[in-house]
Design a protein around this motif. Structure first.
Motif, PDB file in Angstrom:
ATOM      1  N   GLU A  82     117.605 -31.643 -10.446  1.00  0.00           N
ATOM      2  CA  GLU A  82     119.000 -32.022 -10.230  1.00  0.00           C
ATOM      3  C   GLU A  82     119.896 -31.542 -11.369  1.00  0.00           C
ATOM      4  O   GLU A  82     121.053 -31.920 -11.443  1.00  0.00           O
ATOM      5  N   GLY A  83     119.345 -30.710 -12.257  1.00  0.00           N
ATOM      6  CA  GLY A  83     120.136 -30.148 -13.333  1.00  0.00           C
ATOM      7  C   GLY A  83     120.225 -31.001 -14.583  1.00  0.00           C
ATOM      8  O   GLY A  83     120.923 -30.646 -15.524  1.00  0.00           O
ATOM      9  N   ARG A  84     119.529 -32.108 -14.608  1.00  0.00           N
ATOM     10  CA  ARG A  84     119.540 -32.989 -15.788  1.00  0.00           C
ATOM     11  C   ARG A  84     118.361 -32.621 -16.696  1.00  0.00           C
ATOM     12  O   ARG A  84     117.490 -33.431 -16.983  1.00  0.00           O
ATOM     13  N   PHE A  85     118.349 -31.363 -17.136  1.00  0.00           N
ATOM     14  CA  PHE A  85     117.219 -30.853 -17.899  1.00  0.00           C
ATOM     15  C   PHE A  85     117.012 -31.592 -19.210  1.00  0.00           C
ATOM     16  O   PHE A  85     115.880 -31.879 -19.590  1.00  0.00           O
ATOM     17  N   ASP A  86     118.088 -31.868 -19.923  1.00  0.00           N
ATOM     18  CA  ASP A  86     117.937 -32.549 -21.210  1.00  0.00           C
ATOM     19  C   ASP A  86     117.272 -33.907 -21.037  1.00  0.00           C
ATOM     20  O   ASP A  86     116.371 -34.264 -21.803  1.00  0.00           O
ATOM     21  N   ASP A  87     117.713 -34.658 -20.033  1.00  0.00           N
ATOM     22  CA  ASP A  87     117.101 -35.968 -19.764  1.00  0.00           C
ATOM     23  C   ASP A  87     115.632 -35.812 -19.389  1.00  0.00           C
ATOM     24  O   ASP A  87     114.771 -36.532 -19.883  1.00  0.00           O
ATOM     25  N   ALA A  88     115.362 -34.876 -18.503  1.00  0.00           N
ATOM     26  CA  ALA A  88     113.986 -34.673 -18.052  1.00  0.00           C
ATOM     27  C   ALA A  88     113.097 -34.253 -19.212  1.00  0.00           C
ATOM     28  O   ALA A  88     111.988 -34.786 -19.382  1.00  0.00           O
ATOM     29  N   ILE A  89     113.559 -33.329 -20.030  1.00  0.00           N
ATOM     30  CA  ILE A  89     112.754 -32.838 -21.148  1.00  0.00           C
ATOM     31  C   ILE A  89     112.498 -33.945 -22.158  1.00  0.00           C
ATOM     32  O   ILE A  89     111.372 -34.109 -22.640  1.00  0.00           O
ATOM     33  N   THR A  90     113.507 -34.738 -22.460  1.00  0.00           N
ATOM     34  CA  THR A  90     113.334 -35.843 -23.402  1.00  0.00           C
ATOM     35  C   THR A  90     112.316 -36.849 -22.878  1.00  0.00           C
ATOM     36  O   THR A  90     111.400 -37.269 -23.598  1.00  0.00           O
ATOM     37  N   ARG A  91     112.451 -37.213 -21.626  1.00  0.00           N
ATOM     38  CA  ARG A  91     111.549 -38.220 -21.058  1.00  0.00           C
ATOM     39  C   ARG A  91     110.139 -37.671 -20.865  1.00  0.00           C
ATOM     40  O   ARG A  91     109.153 -38.378 -21.075  1.00  0.00           O
ATOM     41  N   LEU A  92     110.015 -36.412 -20.465  1.00  0.00           N
ATOM     42  CA  LEU A  92     108.694 -35.812 -20.318  1.00  0.00           C
ATOM     43  C   LEU A  92     107.994 -35.669 -21.670  1.00  0.00           C
ATOM     44  O   LEU A  92     106.778 -35.858 -21.768  1.00  0.00           O
ATOM     45  N   THR A  93     108.750 -35.350 -22.705  1.00  0.00           N
ATOM     46  CA  THR A  93     108.165 -35.249 -24.045  1.00  0.00           C
ATOM     47  C   THR A  93     107.628 -36.610 -24.476  1.00  0.00           C
ATOM     48  O   THR A  93     106.517 -36.707 -25.017  1.00  0.00           O
ATOM     49  N   ARG A  94     108.379 -37.660 -24.213  1.00  0.00           N
ATOM     50  CA  ARG A  94     107.911 -39.021 -24.542  1.00  0.00           C
ATOM     51  C   ARG A  94     106.668 -39.367 -23.719  1.00  0.00           C
ATOM     52  O   ARG A  94     105.710 -39.938 -24.230  1.00  0.00           O
ATOM     53  N   THR A  95     106.674 -39.006 -22.452  1.00  0.00           N
ATOM     54  CA  THR A  95     105.518 -39.243 -21.593  1.00  0.00           C
ATOM     55  C   THR A  95     104.288 -38.542 -22.149  1.00  0.00           C
ATOM     56  O   THR A  95     103.197 -39.120 -22.209  1.00  0.00           O
ATOM     57  N   LEU A  96     104.464 -37.312 -22.585  1.00  0.00           N
ATOM     58  CA  LEU A  96     103.351 -36.537 -23.123  1.00  0.00           C
ATOM     59  C   LEU A  96     102.764 -37.203 -24.370  1.00  0.00           C
ATOM     60  O   LEU A  96     101.538 -37.310 -24.511  1.00  0.00           O
ATOM     61  N   VAL A  97     103.618 -37.665 -25.257  1.00  0.00           N
ATOM     62  CA  VAL A  97     103.150 -38.338 -26.477  1.00  0.00           C
ATOM     63  C   VAL A  97     102.351 -39.590 -26.120  1.00  0.00           C
ATOM     64  O   VAL A  97     101.267 -39.834 -26.663  1.00  0.00           O
ATOM     65  N   ILE A  98     102.864 -40.377 -25.190  1.00  0.00           N
ATOM     66  CA  ILE A  98     102.176 -41.607 -24.774  1.00  0.00           C
ATOM     67  C   ILE A  98     100.819 -41.268 -24.161  1.00  0.00           C
ATOM     68  O   ILE A  98      99.803 -41.883 -24.499  1.00  0.00           O
ATOM     69  N   GLN A  99     100.792 -40.282 -23.285  1.00  0.00           N
ATOM     70  CA  GLN A  99      99.530 -39.917 -22.641  1.00  0.00           C
ATOM     71  C   GLN A  99      98.515 -39.391 -23.648  1.00  0.00           C
ATOM     72  O   GLN A  99      97.331 -39.726 -23.565  1.00  0.00           O
ATOM     73  N   GLU A 100      98.953 -38.565 -24.582  1.00  0.00           N
ATOM     74  CA  GLU A 100      98.024 -38.033 -25.581  1.00  0.00           C
ATOM     75  C   GLU A 100      97.404 -39.148 -26.405  1.00  0.00           C
ATOM     76  O   GLU A 100      96.220 -39.116 -26.714  1.00  0.00           O
ATOM     77  N   ARG A 101      98.216 -40.153 -26.755  1.00  0.00           N
ATOM     78  CA  ARG A 101      97.683 -41.292 -27.513  1.00  0.00           C
ATOM     79  C   ARG A 101      96.725 -42.128 -26.678  1.00  0.00           C
ATOM     80  O   ARG A 101      95.678 -42.543 -27.141  1.00  0.00           O
TER      81      ARG A 101
END
Length: 108
Positions: A24-43
């Motif tokens: 939907e063009g909200r790349f900054d929001d998606a990237i920020t939230r996906l980065t947080r998701t990745l950190v949580i999953q890695e831990r």
């Protein structure tokens, strides 16, 4: 926290919702939230878990779609390496990941 528990229990649901933000063009929001998701999953799951690889791929898609193939490429490469190790080099998901690497290279 509640978000972390959801990311670990239902990663595909979270990834799908965040990928839609990007579409939907909200790349900054998606990237920020996906980065947080990745950190949580890695831990929670460890850095070599397939859900981590899938999230890296979705995050890389968001970077590529936002016009940042240089940020997408290393994520795709790590996801492919994890997929090859876990699923084998001839698995269809690994093939798709390799195609994403090629798309990022073309976009650079």
């Amino acid at each position: 926290d509640e978000d972390a528990a959801l990311v670990v229990r239902r990663p595909a649901t979270v990834q799908t919702a965040l990928a839609l933000d990007g579409r939907e063009g909200r790349f900054d929001d998606a990237i920020t939230r996906l980065t947080r998701t990745l950190v949580i999953q890695e831990r929670a799951l460890g850095p070599a878990h397939l859900d981590v690889a899938y999230t890296q791929n979705v995050l890389a898609n968001a970077h590529l779609d936002s016009g940042a193939p240089d940020k997408a490429l290393p994520l795709y490469e790590r996801a492919c390496a994890m997929g090859e190790k876990t699923l084998g080099e001839n698995h269809p998901d690994v093939g798709m990941c390799r195609m994403n690497v090629a798309l990022a290279l073309i976009a650079q």
